[in-house]
Design a protein around this motif. Structure first.
Motif, mmCIF file in Angstrom:
data_model
loop_
_atom_site.group_PDB
_atom_site.id
_atom_site.type_symbol
_atom_site.label_atom_id
_atom_site.label_comp_id
_atom_site.label_asym_id
_atom_site.label_seq_id
_atom_site.Cartn_x
_atom_site.Cartn_y
_atom_site.Cartn_z
ATOM 1 N N LEU A 16 0.856 -1.185 0.000
ATOM 2 C CA LEU A 16 0.000 0.000 0.000
ATOM 3 C C LEU A 16 0.891 1.234 0.000
ATOM 4 C CD1 LEU A 16 -2.968 0.943 0.102
ATOM 5 C CD2 LEU A 16 -2.747 1.054 2.596
ATOM 6 N N ARG A 17 1.370 1.594 -1.191
ATOM 7 C CA ARG A 17 2.315 2.691 -1.319
ATOM 8 C C ARG A 17 1.674 4.018 -0.922
ATOM 9 N NH1 ARG A 17 7.539 1.068 -1.356
ATOM 10 N NH2 ARG A 17 7.899 -0.584 -2.883
ATOM 11 N N ILE A 18 2.459 4.845 -0.240
ATOM 12 C CA ILE A 18 1.935 6.130 0.218
ATOM 13 C C ILE A 18 1.779 7.107 -0.951
ATOM 14 C CG2 ILE A 18 4.173 7.205 0.796
ATOM 15 C CD1 ILE A 18 2.735 8.124 3.441
ATOM 16 N N LEU A 19 2.652 6.975 -1.960
ATOM 17 C CA LEU A 19 2.497 7.668 -3.246
ATOM 18 C C LEU A 19 2.475 6.580 -4.320
ATOM 19 C CD1 LEU A 19 4.995 10.692 -2.931
ATOM 20 C CD2 LEU A 19 2.547 10.660 -2.438
ATOM 21 N N SER A 20 1.334 6.391 -4.948
ATOM 22 C CA SER A 20 1.146 5.177 -5.759
ATOM 23 C C SER A 20 0.957 5.425 -7.253
ATOM 24 C CB SER A 20 -0.077 4.414 -5.241
ATOM 25 O OG SER A 20 -1.238 5.236 -5.310
ATOM 26 N N SER A 21 1.080 6.676 -7.706
ATOM 27 C CA SER A 21 0.757 6.958 -9.111
ATOM 28 C C SER A 21 1.905 6.671 -10.070
ATOM 29 C CB SER A 21 0.324 8.417 -9.264
ATOM 30 O OG SER A 21 -0.822 8.671 -8.484
ATOM 31 N N PHE A 22 3.152 6.767 -9.582
ATOM 32 C CA PHE A 22 4.302 6.514 -10.458
ATOM 33 C C PHE A 22 5.467 6.009 -9.625
ATOM 34 C CE2 PHE A 22 8.439 7.944 -12.049
ATOM 35 C CZ PHE A 22 8.469 7.284 -13.268
ATOM 36 N N GLY A 48 8.206 11.843 -4.002
ATOM 37 C CA GLY A 48 8.872 11.223 -2.862
ATOM 38 C C GLY A 48 10.070 10.406 -3.282
ATOM 39 N N VAL A 49 11.155 10.457 -2.468
ATOM 40 C CA VAL A 49 12.360 9.675 -2.750
ATOM 41 C C VAL A 49 12.541 8.636 -1.653
ATOM 42 C CG1 VAL A 49 13.585 11.351 -4.176
ATOM 43 C CG2 VAL A 49 13.707 11.552 -1.692
ATOM 44 N N GLN A 50 12.985 7.440 -2.053
ATOM 45 C CA GLN A 50 13.060 6.314 -1.125
ATOM 46 C C GLN A 50 14.200 5.386 -1.530
ATOM 47 O OE1 GLN A 50 10.174 2.522 -0.005
ATOM 48 N NE2 GLN A 50 9.222 4.496 -0.343
ATOM 49 N N TYR A 51 14.810 4.769 -0.537
ATOM 50 C CA TYR A 51 15.831 3.741 -0.750
ATOM 51 C C TYR A 51 16.912 4.226 -1.723
ATOM 52 C CZ TYR A 51 17.484 -1.086 -0.447
ATOM 53 O OH TYR A 51 18.228 -2.216 -0.184
ATOM 54 N N ALA A 52 17.258 5.501 -1.595
ATOM 55 C CA ALA A 52 18.310 6.173 -2.363
ATOM 56 C C ALA A 52 17.939 6.396 -3.825
ATOM 57 C CB ALA A 52 19.640 5.421 -2.267
ATOM 58 N N SER A 53 17.571 5.331 -4.539
ATOM 59 C CA SER A 53 17.426 5.434 -5.999
ATOM 60 C C SER A 53 15.984 5.483 -6.484
ATOM 61 C CB SER A 53 18.128 4.250 -6.667
ATOM 62 O OG SER A 53 17.535 3.027 -6.254
ATOM 63 N N GLU A 54 15.011 5.381 -5.582
ATOM 64 C CA GLU A 54 13.620 5.256 -6.010
ATOM 65 C C GLU A 54 12.887 6.602 -5.950
ATOM 66 O OE1 GLU A 54 12.874 0.599 -4.726
ATOM 67 O OE2 GLU A 54 12.166 2.197 -3.403
ATOM 68 N N CYS A 55 12.085 6.846 -6.989
ATOM 69 C CA CYS A 55 11.277 8.069 -7.081
ATOM 70 C C CYS A 55 9.813 7.671 -7.209
ATOM 71 C CB CYS A 55 11.708 8.899 -8.287
ATOM 72 S SG CYS A 55 10.624 10.301 -8.665
ATOM 73 N N PHE A 56 8.963 8.278 -6.370
ATOM 74 C CA PHE A 56 7.527 8.018 -6.402
ATOM 75 C C PHE A 56 6.776 9.328 -6.629
ATOM 76 C CE2 PHE A 56 9.301 4.540 -4.010
ATOM 77 C CZ PHE A 56 8.526 3.433 -4.332
ATOM 78 N N CYS A 57 5.621 9.237 -7.307
ATOM 79 C CA CYS A 57 4.743 10.394 -7.495
ATOM 80 C C CYS A 57 3.331 10.009 -7.075
ATOM 81 C CB CYS A 57 4.711 10.846 -8.951
ATOM 82 S SG CYS A 57 6.327 11.190 -9.684
ATOM 83 N N GLY A 58 2.567 11.010 -6.629
ATOM 84 C CA GLY A 58 1.189 10.739 -6.253
ATOM 85 C C GLY A 58 0.351 11.998 -6.282
ATOM 86 N N ASP A 59 -0.967 11.813 -6.289
ATOM 87 C CA ASP A 59 -1.864 12.970 -6.291
ATOM 88 C C ASP A 59 -2.722 13.047 -5.035
ATOM 89 O OD1 ASP A 59 -3.586 10.876 -6.806
ATOM 90 O OD2 ASP A 59 -3.868 11.397 -8.917
ATOM 91 N N ILE A 60 -2.424 12.182 -4.042
ATOM 92 C CA ILE A 60 -3.150 12.210 -2.768
ATOM 93 C C ILE A 60 -2.175 12.577 -1.658
ATOM 94 C CG2 ILE A 60 -4.481 10.846 -1.109
ATOM 95 C CD1 ILE A 60 -5.425 9.121 -3.448
ATOM 96 N N SER A 61 -2.580 13.509 -0.817
ATOM 97 C CA SER A 61 -1.729 13.967 0.284
ATOM 98 C C SER A 61 -1.375 12.803 1.206
ATOM 99 C CB SER A 61 -2.465 15.057 1.071
ATOM 100 O OG SER A 61 -1.684 15.483 2.162
#
Length: 709
Positions: A16-22, A48-61
């Motif tokens: 259940l990703r906190i930013l799940s769009s990309f 959002g950035v995670q685990y050094a190399s991962e980039c996440f995008c989302g449209d929900i706060s």
């Protein structure tokens, strides 16, 4: 929302990703700034950035309950070691400065009788004049406008449509014509130039809809008017419907292209501008006058910057209007619907068929055929008003069905309903458009006709060929040229081949047949020499396939044979095709030097197939020598002698079915010797035969419509 505003470190969950769009993994370049750029391109409010190399995008706060201590985000960024890029299932989250984007949902329609005026921007290419007439007949109303851009190379179409500009006040042909190519920057230049021009005409309109000769309405014009009148001010475009980064890669938006000499050349990589939302999808659009006025008016910083970008962009018309909408004050007018249904068949349409004009592998939709009818029926309850693509040379019955669907009831009155004519040569075409093979063939047909008439004591004097028209009813060619893999048909509409043609064999197996052994295809030239050999393997799955023969031009003129043989080289089937000798080269009669070059063939370039012997197909050694000697002597033929050779070949492959006179010359001349000419208007096959569906109708001043009958 503020660009780069830091929200904190948050706990994340795999399921259940906190930013799940990309999601993207960038092992060497990731950083908060890098990820922010990625998410802004896609139009997301959070990065959002995670685990050094991962980039996440989302449209929900992000949920406040997931917030954790800053120490839980402890991994350095590979793209900027001074910054932190989350941790193990922990994410640093930032605002991009964008709000959540939701396309406008248009109203279904309006019952109020509020008028709406449409500019139909027709962008035309090719010679399908009668289909253009058919489209205009269906769309025409006196209160709408037609702005027509004809490709700069298509003089025939432009000449014929020029008459409409004089006849109808609401029709204008573009004075600035562009030579456009698939995927080229010239397509966008043409659209913007056309829009700028009709904006200066003083027309009062509510929408501009661009269409080609391959588009056709699938709902009545009144349905379209009611829908648009309820949604004035909105802009209809179709988005790609996939992850933006995938779209950028697929479209080549991260590459620089330059259009030069009718080719889009890929010259290198590029980085798209920061802070710009990238969008795109289809280049078929319906735009409001307010938005068009902004786009073609005085350029602000956004437009001037995008102008530079899109001058060097592949398929720019598929992204420009979408991107301007998303990044301007018109973002609240964006409707994700271009009012079209497109007949995509990816397996057929994505065969890199545009490699000759662009350094990219692109896709193109297929023509509708009668078997695709359910797809059109499925649009009845959807806000879709046009379909593409339609081509009468591919399937005309489906166009007639569509007309019946949208309310046309005159088909039982229409003569030649199933016939279609398309011009393939006109004497007024520029010399660059002259087809020497076609002219040589047409001249031979005229001489053959004159000989038939002479047997009836009718002598006619032959002049120049003024027009050649294809009459299509149910023609099938086994060997021709210019094969279209997508539509599985030949674009050499007449099937006429010359020494400089590249012949292709199309073969088809029935569904009940299954190959139990490999088959051999042998190509035999007029001298009886094997020019090429191909294998059809038993594992082949396609029912229909083609073979492009590996033979260099010029081809030896005369009768060629193609034989299909079993593994034991026993012939199963044989077909013949004609390579017509040329009477003309570059529009002028052939000289000795030209015939020696063009009619000598390319026998010396054949592979050595001397190991293939004892086949009934092959001539004996004696006959082969005679055939080669004859081929050598034919090379020397010019003038009258050359014409006799051409005629002797054509008479074997082509019959004259009839002659007629045009109405202008018919009176008092219908009897010639023992032969009685028919008026061309009374025939089924003449291009002068009545064709109401493909002729501009008569304007009914009361209704403002064009009446075909």
């Amino acid at each position: 929302m503020t660009y780069g505003k830091y929200h904190g470190c948050y706990l994340d969950e795999k399921k259940l990703r906190i930013l799940s769009s990309f999601y993207g993994n960038y092992a060497t370049t990731n950083s908060p700034e890098f990820c922010l750029d990625i998410c802004i391109q896609a139009g997301f409010p959070y990065a959002g950035v995670q685990y050094a190399s991962e980039c996440f995008c989302g449209d929900i706060s992000p949920r406040e309950s997931a917030k954790t201590t800053e120490g839980s985000c402890d991994m350095k960024c590979p793209g900027n070691s001074t910054k932190i890029c989350g941790g193990y299932f922990t994410m640093n989250i930032y605002e991009t400065g964008l709000s959540k984007f939701v396309p406008v949902t248009p109203k279904l329609s309006s019952n109020e009788k509020e008028s709406v005026r449409i500019v139909f921007l027709l962008t035309l290419n090719g010679r399908a004049l009668r289909q253009v007439h058919r489209l205009i007949n269906v769309l025409y109303r006196s209160h709408h406008y037609f702005y027509i851009h004809v490709d700069k190379r298509q003089d025939y179409m432009h000449r014929k449509l020029s008459a409409l500009e004089k006849e109808f006040k609401n029709v204008r042909l573009a004075p600035n014509r562009y030579a456009t190519i698939w995927g080229g920057a010239s397509l966008l230049k043409m659209l913007l130039s056309s829009m700028k021009d009709f904006m200066s005409l003083g027309w009062q309109w509510d929408y501009v809809i661009n269409l080609s000769e391959s588009d056709f309405p699938i709902k009545s014009l009144e349905d379209l008017e009611r829908f648009l009148s309820a949604n004035k001010g909105l802009n209809f475009v179709k988005s790609h419907g996939r992850e933006v980064q995938r779209f950028i890669k697929k479209q080549g938006l991260d590459k620089t292209f330059i259009e030069c000499e009718t080719h889009m050349w890929r010259v290198g990589e590029r980085k798209l501008p920061q802070g710009i939302i990238i969008d795109g999808g289809s280049d078929w659009i319906a735009l409001s006058p307010e938005f068009v006025s902004y786009v073609v008016g005085k350029q602000d910083e956004l437009l001037s910057g995008l102008d530079v970008i899109f001058q060097h962009t592949l398929l720019p018309a598929e992204s420009f209007f979408h991107t301007v909408l998303r990044n301007s004050i018109f973002c609240t007018t964006y409707v994700d619907n271009n009012l079209h249904v497109t007949n995509w068949k990816r397996k057929l349409g994505c065969k890199c068929q545009y490699k000759h004009v662009v350094d990219w592998c692109g896709c193109s939709p297929n023509d509708f055929r009668t078997e695709d009818w359910p797809r059109i029926q499925n649009t009845l309850n959807r806000q879709l008003f046009f379909a593409r693509k339609f081509e009468p040379v591919i399937n005309q019955e489906v166009i007639t069905r569509v007309e019946q669907l949208i309310g046309f009831t005159d088909h039982y009155h229409i003569q030649n309903l199933e016939g279609y004519w398309q011009n393939i040569y006109d004497i007024e075409d520029k010399p660059a458009g002259t087809d020497d093979t076609l002219l040589s063939h047409a001249g031979s047909i005229l001489r053959q006709n004159a000989k038939i008439l002479l047997q009836e004591d009718c002598t006619i004097e032959l002049g120049e060929v003024h027009e050649i028209n294809l009459y299509k009813y149910a023609d099938v060619y086994k060997v021709s040229s210019d094969y279209d893999q997508k539509e599985m048909t030949f674009r050499n509409l007449g099937g006429i081949l010359g020494p400089l043609s590249e012949p292709i064999l199309v073969y088809q197996f029935s569904q009940i047949e299954k190959l139990t052994e490999n088959l051999t295809v042998i190509l035999l030239d007029p001298a009886g020499i094997i020019a090429d050999v191909n294998i059809i393997y038993k594992e082949e799955n396609n029912l229909t396939n083609f073979i492009k023969f590996n033979v260099k031009t010029p081809l030896l003129p005369g009768v060629w044979k193609v034989a299909l043989l079993e593994q034991t080289l026993v012939p199963i089937a044989i077909t013949k095709f004609l390579i017509t000798p040329l009477e003309f080269f570059s529009g002028k009669e052939m000289s000795h030097q030209e015939t020696s070059l063009i009619h000598s063939g390319s026998i010396n370039s054949y592979k050595n197939y001397s190991h293939i012997k004892d086949i009934d197909l092959l001539p004996s050694t004696k006959d082969s020598l005679l055939l080669q000697e004859l081929a050598f002597s034919n090379v020397k033929r010019i003038g009258h002698d050359l014409r006799e050779w051409i005629d002797s070949l054509n008479v074997v492959f082509y019959d004259i079915l009839g002659s007629c006179l045009s109405s202008d010359s018919f009176k008092g001349k219908q009897i010639c010797g023992k032969y009685k000419f028919r008026d061309c208007v009374t025939t089924d096959w003449s291009s002068l035969s009545p064709d109401p569906k493909g002729t501009i109708g008569k304007l009914n001043l009361r209704t403002g419509r064009l009446e075909r009958m």
